[in-house]
Design a protein around this motif. Structure first.
Motif, PDB file in Angstrom:
ATOM      1  N   ILE A 232       1.188  -1.286  -0.270  1.00  0.00           N
ATOM      2  CA  ILE A 232      -0.423   0.024   0.167  1.00  0.00           C
ATOM      3  C   ILE A 232       1.045   1.355  -0.122  1.00  0.00           C
ATOM      4  CG2 ILE A 232      -2.012  -0.897   0.827  1.00  0.00           C
ATOM      5  CD1 ILE A 232      -1.343   0.168   3.624  1.00  0.00           C
ATOM      6  N   PRO A 233       0.684   2.427  -0.956  1.00  0.00           N
ATOM      7  CA  PRO A 233       1.422   3.542  -0.765  1.00  0.00           C
ATOM      8  C   PRO A 233       1.665   4.692   0.502  1.00  0.00           C
ATOM      9  CG  PRO A 233      -0.864   3.867  -1.996  1.00  0.00           C
ATOM     10  CD  PRO A 233      -0.622   2.408  -1.711  1.00  0.00           C
ATOM     11  N   GLN A 234       1.765   4.027   1.198  1.00  0.00           N
ATOM     12  CA  GLN A 234       1.469   4.729   2.690  1.00  0.00           C
ATOM     13  C   GLN A 234       2.526   4.785   3.298  1.00  0.00           C
ATOM     14  OE1 GLN A 234      -0.843   2.960   6.523  1.00  0.00           O
ATOM     15  NE2 GLN A 234       1.485   3.519   7.157  1.00  0.00           N
ATOM     16  N   LEU A 235       3.072   6.097   3.621  1.00  0.00           N
ATOM     17  CA  LEU A 235       3.621   7.173   4.528  1.00  0.00           C
ATOM     18  C   LEU A 235       3.796   7.570   4.890  1.00  0.00           C
ATOM     19  CD1 LEU A 235       5.190   8.875   0.494  1.00  0.00           C
ATOM     20  CD2 LEU A 235       5.568   6.332   1.406  1.00  0.00           C
ATOM     21  N   VAL A 287       9.639   6.991  -2.856  1.00  0.00           N
ATOM     22  CA  VAL A 287      10.045   7.047  -4.330  1.00  0.00           C
ATOM     23  C   VAL A 287       9.113   5.924  -5.168  1.00  0.00           C
ATOM     24  CG1 VAL A 287      11.902   5.907  -5.892  1.00  0.00           C
ATOM     25  CG2 VAL A 287      12.617   7.406  -3.721  1.00  0.00           C
ATOM     26  N   ARG A 288       9.081   5.586  -4.729  1.00  0.00           N
ATOM     27  CA  ARG A 288       7.663   4.425  -4.944  1.00  0.00           C
ATOM     28  C   ARG A 288       6.560   5.119  -5.002  1.00  0.00           C
ATOM     29  NH1 ARG A 288      10.665  -0.264  -2.965  1.00  0.00           N
ATOM     30  NH2 ARG A 288       9.574   0.265  -1.114  1.00  0.00           N
ATOM     31  N   ALA A 289       5.690   5.765  -4.200  1.00  0.00           N
ATOM     32  CA  ALA A 289       4.777   5.911  -4.227  1.00  0.00           C
ATOM     33  C   ALA A 289       3.563   7.465  -4.083  1.00  0.00           C
ATOM     34  CB  ALA A 289       3.724   6.040  -2.739  1.00  0.00           C
ATOM     35  N   TYR A 293       0.947  10.230  -5.415  1.00  0.00           N
ATOM     36  CA  TYR A 293       0.489  11.227  -4.377  1.00  0.00           C
ATOM     37  C   TYR A 293       0.393  12.582  -5.545  1.00  0.00           C
ATOM     38  CZ  TYR A 293       1.074   9.390   0.170  1.00  0.00           C
ATOM     39  OH  TYR A 293       0.674   7.780   0.949  1.00  0.00           O
ATOM     40  N   LEU A 294       0.907  12.536  -6.353  1.00  0.00           N
ATOM     41  CA  LEU A 294       0.786  14.288  -7.194  1.00  0.00           C
ATOM     42  C   LEU A 294      -0.796  14.608  -7.256  1.00  0.00           C
ATOM     43  CD1 LEU A 294       2.352  12.907  -9.946  1.00  0.00           C
ATOM     44  CD2 LEU A 294       3.141  14.140  -8.259  1.00  0.00           C
ATOM     45  N   PRO A 378      -2.413   8.507  -0.062  1.00  0.00           N
ATOM     46  CA  PRO A 378      -2.640   9.423  -0.946  1.00  0.00           C
ATOM     47  C   PRO A 378      -4.049  10.050  -1.607  1.00  0.00           C
ATOM     48  CG  PRO A 378      -1.525   7.461  -2.256  1.00  0.00           C
ATOM     49  CD  PRO A 378      -2.288   7.099  -0.745  1.00  0.00           C
ATOM     50  N   ASP A 379      -5.249   9.837  -0.917  1.00  0.00           N
ATOM     51  CA  ASP A 379      -6.434  10.503  -1.058  1.00  0.00           C
ATOM     52  C   ASP A 379      -7.086  10.755   0.105  1.00  0.00           C
ATOM     53  OD1 ASP A 379      -7.045   8.050  -0.154  1.00  0.00           O
ATOM     54  OD2 ASP A 379      -8.145   7.033  -1.223  1.00  0.00           O
ATOM     55  N   VAL A 380      -6.233  10.647   1.102  1.00  0.00           N
ATOM     56  CA  VAL A 380      -6.163  11.792   2.536  1.00  0.00           C
ATOM     57  C   VAL A 380      -7.324  11.240   3.293  1.00  0.00           C
ATOM     58  CG1 VAL A 380      -5.363  14.207   3.931  1.00  0.00           C
ATOM     59  CG2 VAL A 380      -5.516  13.255   1.385  1.00  0.00           C
TER      60      VAL A 380
END
Length: 447
Positions: A232-235, A287-289, A293-294, A378-380
């Protein structure tokens, strides 16, 4: 002054590790603790395992707001439920959680902010919230004594606050008294799989057999899932907070603008924070995610500062292992509590902005400053879902800075999910598959 929860504090929960139970919860933050409480009250044999201290990370390091204002539309019903649950839990604890209705105000920086607030109000109509716009002339009615040039505000009188580093440990005691087993200093190294489904967990202290596991690991969730083939693109981003110690009580409300956020504390001071500053340490996951997030980055409103590398041992540090065996020391043992240094310059700037807004309080200096790592997506909005690829696993993570206030609500929802019961809410917005099934990233309200 040292932050209250560090690993040199004595562990409160030192129960023996059971051989088996109905549900294992990974993570002793507000959601894991709340889920343990509601499961135990339902008669479920539940074991909560925490690698460091209950509430040692973001669940005790946040602003302490309990708000429905500005939430994503899918979160609003759960946020409203959470407010009711907070009141009930505070009564169970004889008022020790510091829960109090103070109202939350978003001060507009420009006219465009007021238009965005109106758009949210229109979308949230029918939700039962008492949110409304406030004109420049009426700001003094919701925040007496405030001075500034804001063109207006969004205000929700029914929003609340609590005292995080008191409240979550108190909830853990409620869960323990209801029958939950809680073990601190016990990192879960991985899932124990058998015949294609979950059979329990492997910890540093041994195995626990269980057909159901709830992962509520906050900033560590992505690292844990990646080891088991789930991405999952979690940061996680660093945010700084201060407390002032007792000062003149110039306002009893909570508010935020482009420079500072504040709310009253039960000790006669204020919790103050830089309002929109998020500091991201660049690592392999970042870097991957970044492409995902753009959309939210382009939406504006976030002051994102990039740092080239995280301190050693952080979840997305360049040197943090992504793979380890069950009999090896895991990253979760190498860093029991994620305890970043605060941004002291921005902490003082937030205090200065508070002083400017309320001149009668005089100069404000932080008595204590700390930072926490907020788990973001990414979508908050969070992931709250069963994991089809790992039958028996439920994940609740990526609270995006909203976790404390909504914690009991999502804890109750998680307890229903692991039992296969109707949660009472539409969770489609929070599905884990949205990041890999081609779904467009639709950011929640940037308010």
């Amino acid at each position: 002054m040292k932050f209250p929860f560090t690993c040199d504090t004595v562990a409160e929960h030192v129960a023996d590790l059971p051989q088996a139970c109905d549900v294992v919860i990974i993570g002793g933050g507000v959601i894991g603790v709340s889920a343990a409480l509601y499961l135990a009250r339902a008669g479920v044999q539940v074991t909560l395992l925490e690698k460091g201290r209950v509430a040692g990370e973001q669940s005790s390091r946040n602003w302490g707001w309990i708000r429905a204002q500005g939430r994503d539309l899918a979160e609003i019903p759960i946020a409203i439920e959470a407010q009711r649950l907070w009141r009930d839990l505070d009564a169970d604890c004889q008022g020790r959680l510091g829960v109090r209705t103070v109202g939350v105000t978003y001060l507009a920086r420009r006219e465009a902010d007021l238009a965005a607030y109106q758009d949210w109000l229109d979308a949230a109509s029918g939700s039962g919230l008492d949110s409304h716009l406030v004109s420049r002339a009426d700001l003094g009615k919701v925040l007496p004594g405030i001075r500034g040039n804001w063109p207006g505000a969004l205000h929700t009188p029914s929003d609340m606050k609590g005292e995080p580093w008191v409240a979550v440990p108190e909830l853990a005691r409620l869960a323990r008294d209801a029958g939950a087993v809680i073990v601190e200093d016990c990192a879960v190294r991985g899932l124990d799989m058998a015949a294609g489904r979950l059979a329990g967990v492997v910890t540093e202290k041994g195995r626990v057999r269980s057909a159901e596991v709830l992962l509520a690991g906050g900033a560590w969730s992505s690292l844990f899932l990646r080891r088991h083939g789930v991405g999952i693109p979690q940061l996680s981003v660093r945010c700084t907070v201060v407390e002032t110690g007792p000062v003149p009580q110039v306002t009893g409300g909570a508010a935020v603008d482009g420079r500072t956020a504040f709310r009253p504390r039960d000790d006669g001071g204020y919790t103050i924070a830089p309002s929109i500053l998020s500091e991201l340490y660049i690592g392999p996951d970042a870097v991957r995610a970044i492409p995902k997030y753009l959309p939210v980055l382009k939406s504006g409103g976030f002051d994102v500062r990039l740092h080239p590398r995280a301190p050693r041992g952080f979840p997305d540090a360049w040197g943090t292992p992504r793979r380890w065996a069950d009999d090896e020391i895991s990253p979760f043992e190498r860093m029991r509590i994620l305890n970043p240094e605060p941004n002291r310059g921005r902490a003082q700037a937030a205090c200065d902005a508070f002083s400017e807004a309320f001149p009668e309080v005089g100069a404000v200096r932080p008595r204590t400053a700390w930072a926490g790592m907020i788990d973001v997506l990414p979508d908050v909005v969070p992931v709250v879902d069963r994991v089809a690829a790992l039958p028996g696993l439920t994940v609740v993570t990526g609270m995006c800075g909203h976790g404390f206030g909504i914690g009991p609500g999502f804890g109750r929802v998680a307890a229903a999910l692991v039992r296969g019961e109707n949660t009472g809410h539409d969770l489609q917005r929070f599905r884990i598959t949205r990041f890999g099934d081609g779904s467009k990233m639709v950011p929640g309200p940037n308010l």
